[in-house]
Each structure stands twice: as C-alpha cells, then as structure tokens.
Design a protein around this motif. Sequence first.
Motif, short mmCIF file in Angstrom:
data_model
loop_
_atom_site.label_atom_id
_atom_site.label_comp_id
_atom_site.label_asym_id
_atom_site.label_seq_id
_atom_site.Cartn_x
_atom_site.Cartn_y
_atom_site.Cartn_z
N ILE A 75 0.85 -1.17 0.00
CA ILE A 75 0.00 0.00 0.00
C ILE A 75 0.90 1.23 0.00
CG2 ILE A 75 -2.05 -1.02 1.03
CD1 ILE A 75 -1.14 -0.14 3.74
N ALA A 76 0.47 2.25 -0.69
CA ALA A 76 1.27 3.48 -0.80
C ALA A 76 1.40 4.16 0.56
CB ALA A 76 0.64 4.43 -1.80
N GLY A 77 2.56 4.73 0.79
CA GLY A 77 2.79 5.51 2.00
C GLY A 77 2.96 4.66 3.24
N GLY A 78 2.66 5.29 4.36
CA GLY A 78 2.82 4.63 5.64
C GLY A 78 4.09 5.09 6.33
N ALA A 79 4.14 4.83 7.62
CA ALA A 79 5.28 5.25 8.42
C ALA A 79 5.52 4.24 9.52
CB ALA A 79 5.02 6.63 9.02
N PRO A 80 6.76 4.16 10.01
CA PRO A 80 7.01 3.27 11.14
C PRO A 80 6.08 3.64 12.30
CG PRO A 80 9.08 4.05 10.22
CD PRO A 80 7.97 4.83 9.55
N GLY A 81 5.52 2.62 12.93
CA GLY A 81 4.59 2.84 14.03
C GLY A 81 3.13 2.79 13.64
N ASP A 82 2.83 2.86 12.32
CA ASP A 82 1.44 2.74 11.89
C ASP A 82 0.88 1.40 12.38
OD1 ASP A 82 1.56 5.14 10.58
OD2 ASP A 82 1.44 4.30 8.56
N GLU A 83 -0.39 1.40 12.77
CA GLU A 83 -1.03 0.16 13.23
C GLU A 83 -1.73 -0.52 12.05
OE1 GLU A 83 -3.66 -1.28 16.94
OE2 GLU A 83 -4.60 0.28 15.72
N ILE A 84 -1.44 -1.80 11.88
CA ILE A 84 -2.09 -2.63 10.87
C ILE A 84 -2.96 -3.64 11.60
CG2 ILE A 84 -1.75 -4.29 8.99
CD1 ILE A 84 -0.71 -1.47 8.32
N VAL A 85 -4.26 -3.69 11.23
CA VAL A 85 -5.19 -4.63 11.85
C VAL A 85 -5.76 -5.52 10.76
CG1 VAL A 85 -7.33 -4.90 13.16
CG2 VAL A 85 -5.81 -2.97 13.65
N VAL A 86 -5.64 -6.84 10.94
CA VAL A 86 -6.18 -7.83 10.02
C VAL A 86 -7.33 -8.54 10.73
CG1 VAL A 86 -5.69 -9.91 8.68
CG2 VAL A 86 -3.93 -8.16 8.95
N SER A 87 -8.50 -8.54 10.10
CA SER A 87 -9.69 -9.17 10.68
C SER A 87 -10.32 -10.10 9.67
CB SER A 87 -10.73 -8.11 11.07
OG SER A 87 -10.18 -7.16 11.94
N TRP A 88 -10.89 -11.20 10.16
CA TRP A 88 -11.63 -12.10 9.28
C TRP A 88 -12.84 -12.67 10.01
CZ3 TRP A 88 -12.05 -16.89 11.30
CH2 TRP A 88 -11.02 -17.42 12.05
N ARG A 89 -13.82 -13.14 9.23
CA ARG A 89 -15.02 -13.80 9.74
C ARG A 89 -15.26 -15.01 8.85
NH1 ARG A 89 -18.55 -12.08 12.98
NH2 ARG A 89 -18.01 -9.89 12.69
N ASP A 90 -15.75 -16.12 9.46
CA ASP A 90 -16.00 -17.31 8.65
C ASP A 90 -17.49 -17.64 8.59
OD1 ASP A 90 -16.65 -18.83 10.96
OD2 ASP A 90 -14.68 -19.77 11.06
N ASN A 91 -17.83 -18.67 7.83
CA ASN A 91 -19.23 -19.03 7.60
C ASN A 91 -19.92 -19.59 8.83
OD1 ASN A 91 -17.64 -21.47 7.32
ND2 ASN A 91 -19.44 -22.44 6.42
N LEU A 92 -19.19 -19.91 9.89
CA LEU A 92 -19.78 -20.39 11.13
C LEU A 92 -19.92 -19.28 12.17
CD1 LEU A 92 -17.97 -23.84 11.48
CD2 LEU A 92 -20.16 -23.31 10.37
N GLY A 93 -19.56 -18.06 11.79
CA GLY A 93 -19.69 -16.93 12.69
C GLY A 93 -18.46 -16.64 13.54
N ASP A 94 -17.43 -17.49 13.42
CA ASP A 94 -16.19 -17.23 14.15
C ASP A 94 -15.47 -16.05 13.51
OD1 ASP A 94 -16.60 -19.42 15.83
OD2 ASP A 94 -15.52 -20.77 14.48
#
Length: 103
Positions: A75-94
């Motif tokens: 992804i363009a840009g960004g700086a040290p210390g930026d927070e990256i959050v990865v989220s997922w949901r599945d077909n069983l609601g988890d």
Amino acid sequence: MSTPTRIRATRKDGATELRMLLSHPMENGLRKDAEGKRIPAHFITEVSVQRNGEIVLEADFGPSIAMNPYLAFSIAGGAPGDEIVVSWRDNLGDSRSDAIRVV
C-alpha cells in the motif's frame, strides 16, 4: 479460538509491504473423512485490513481458497509505528482480529 494471524509489515521504497498468513482449516464441505462422511464446510468469508483505522483491503473469500490463506500486497505511504489490523469472519460466525505496528 484460532491461532493468531502472522503479519509482517515493513516499509520499502515509499510503500508499506504487508504479508499475512491466516490460520484456518478452509474446508469446502465436499471432502469426506476416512469413514466416508462429509466434512462440514468451514471457511473464511470476509477479510479486511486496516491501517490506522482506515480500510486498505476488503475481500470476500469462499470455499475454494486453500487452507491457511496467505496474502501479500503493498500500500502506498505509511510510516514506522502505523497500526495494521487484520480481521476475518467465517461461515460459522467465528472471527479473529490481530494487530501489529509497521517497522
């Protein structure tokens, strides 16, 4: 609860390179076990990635994605210390959400 998502976020040439490994069985519901019984479908349906609260990727997954999906993109840009959050949901609601800081 599943194993935490393995995430790497590094700055390179003015962009932030993201690499992530989502731990999930990703069963499509078509395979059978040793006794011939179908293994129930269990797969990720939604993935989102945010940088400092701003969505940079939203994706719909389905049963055809391999076990433990691996994603890599920049992804363009960004700086040290930026927070990256990865989220997922599945077909069983988890669901799962994991965060790191850019180095």
